[in-house]
Write a protein that holds these residues in place. Structure first.
Motif, short mmCIF file in Angstrom:
data_model
loop_
_atom_site.label_atom_id
_atom_site.label_comp_id
_atom_site.label_asym_id
_atom_site.label_seq_id
_atom_site.Cartn_x
_atom_site.Cartn_y
_atom_site.Cartn_z
N LYS A 37 0.84 -1.21 0.00
CA LYS A 37 0.00 0.00 0.00
C LYS A 37 0.87 1.25 0.00
N ILE A 38 1.93 1.24 0.80
CA ILE A 38 2.86 2.37 0.80
C ILE A 38 3.49 2.54 -0.58
N ARG A 39 3.91 1.42 -1.17
CA ARG A 39 4.53 1.48 -2.50
C ARG A 39 3.60 2.09 -3.53
N GLN A 40 2.32 1.74 -3.48
CA GLN A 40 1.35 2.29 -4.43
C GLN A 40 1.21 3.79 -4.31
N GLU A 41 1.41 4.30 -3.10
CA GLU A 41 1.31 5.75 -2.87
C GLU A 41 2.60 6.48 -3.23
N THR A 42 3.71 5.76 -3.34
CA THR A 42 4.99 6.43 -3.57
C THR A 42 5.59 6.18 -4.95
N ASP A 43 5.03 5.24 -5.72
CA ASP A 43 5.70 4.86 -6.96
C ASP A 43 5.55 5.87 -8.08
N THR A 44 4.78 6.95 -7.86
CA THR A 44 4.71 8.01 -8.87
C THR A 44 5.92 8.93 -8.78
N CYS A 45 6.69 8.80 -7.72
CA CYS A 45 7.89 9.61 -7.54
C CYS A 45 9.02 9.05 -8.41
N GLU A 46 9.79 9.92 -9.04
CA GLU A 46 10.88 9.48 -9.91
C GLU A 46 11.90 8.65 -9.13
N GLU A 47 12.17 9.03 -7.89
CA GLU A 47 13.08 8.28 -7.03
C GLU A 47 12.28 7.79 -5.83
N ALA A 48 11.43 6.81 -6.08
CA ALA A 48 10.53 6.32 -5.04
C ALA A 48 11.32 5.70 -3.89
N PRO A 49 10.92 6.00 -2.66
CA PRO A 49 11.63 5.43 -1.50
C PRO A 49 11.28 3.96 -1.34
N ASP A 50 12.17 3.21 -0.72
CA ASP A 50 11.87 1.83 -0.37
C ASP A 50 10.76 1.83 0.68
N PRO A 51 9.66 1.09 0.47
CA PRO A 51 8.54 1.15 1.42
C PRO A 51 8.92 0.79 2.85
N ALA A 52 9.75 -0.24 3.01
CA ALA A 52 10.14 -0.65 4.36
C ALA A 52 10.95 0.43 5.06
N GLU A 53 11.87 1.06 4.32
CA GLU A 53 12.66 2.14 4.89
C GLU A 53 11.79 3.35 5.18
N ALA A 54 10.86 3.64 4.29
CA ALA A 54 9.94 4.76 4.50
C ALA A 54 9.14 4.54 5.77
N LEU A 55 8.65 3.32 5.97
CA LEU A 55 7.86 3.00 7.17
C LEU A 55 8.70 3.16 8.42
N ARG A 56 9.92 2.67 8.39
CA ARG A 56 10.80 2.77 9.55
C ARG A 56 11.09 4.22 9.90
N VAL A 57 11.44 5.02 8.90
CA VAL A 57 11.84 6.41 9.14
C VAL A 57 10.65 7.28 9.56
#
Length: 202
Positions: A151-171
């Protein structure tokens, strides 16, 4: 010419196109409509603002109300903090990480709990949090970590440099743990499945 709240309207040229945005209107809308899910969607795509911090500092002198200055500076600080912790990524990537994780958490907890968390967020971040929110059908039935990360990936994959979902969740969860009331953060954490709780930042 003043806007609807009596504030001067200053247009900013977007570096990615010809349309202008009014940061004054954006900030005022955040102050008065923090829980409005239509916030910012009409005129501004926040994920396209890569120079947020500099823009906020440049315009701070135009706002005579300390609350507005503080709201702008706090939003920029949160995004900068995420950018550093993700490995000095762009502010655009940091914004997507913040947005994606907030959406995932918001949609997985009860609406009342989501509202309590929203009350703890800075004004402009609260506007992002409530974007497109529909309380019907919540919480979503996500039971496993891999589904939550998707779900996080779906919200972030429009970004040219999409963050890793697991790292995004942790941070981002770590950021919430530091800046949100401890009791409220623990309530939100307990509302999530144990598999997700175990990877949240502290």
């Amino acid at each position: 010419e003043p806007d609807a709240y009596g504030m001067p309207v200053k247009a900013f040229r977007q570096p990615w196109g010809n349309a202008d945005i009014s940061l004054d209107r954006l900030v005022q809308s955040a102050i008065h409509n923090g829980r409005n899910r239509e916030f910012c969607r009409r005129e501004v795509n926040w994920h396209k603002i890569s120079g947020l911090s500099g823009m906020m500092k440049e315009t701070a002198k135009d706002y005579p109300i300390p609350l507005i200055n503080e709201a702008a500076q706090t939003a920029a600080h949160w995004i900068n903090e995420i950018a550093v912790e993700l490995g000095d990524v762009s502010r655009q990537t940091a914004y997507h990480a913040l947005r994606g994780v907030l959406f995932a958490i918001r949609d997985r907890i009860m609406p009342q709990e989501a509202a309590h968390l929203g009350d703890q967020l800075p004004t402009l971040v609260r506007g992002i949090y409530y974007e497109s929110y529909q309380h019907g059908g919540k919480p979503e039935k996500i039971r496993h970590l891999d589904t939550f990360l998707e779900k996080i990936r779906q919200e972030t994959d429009t970004c040219e440099e999409a963050p890793d979902p697991a790292e995004a969740l942790r941070v981002v969860s770590g950021l919430l743990a530091r800046h949100v009331d401890t009791g409220q953060y623990e309530q939100v954490k307990r509302a999530l499945p144990l598999e997700i709780q175990n990877v949240l930042g502290a």
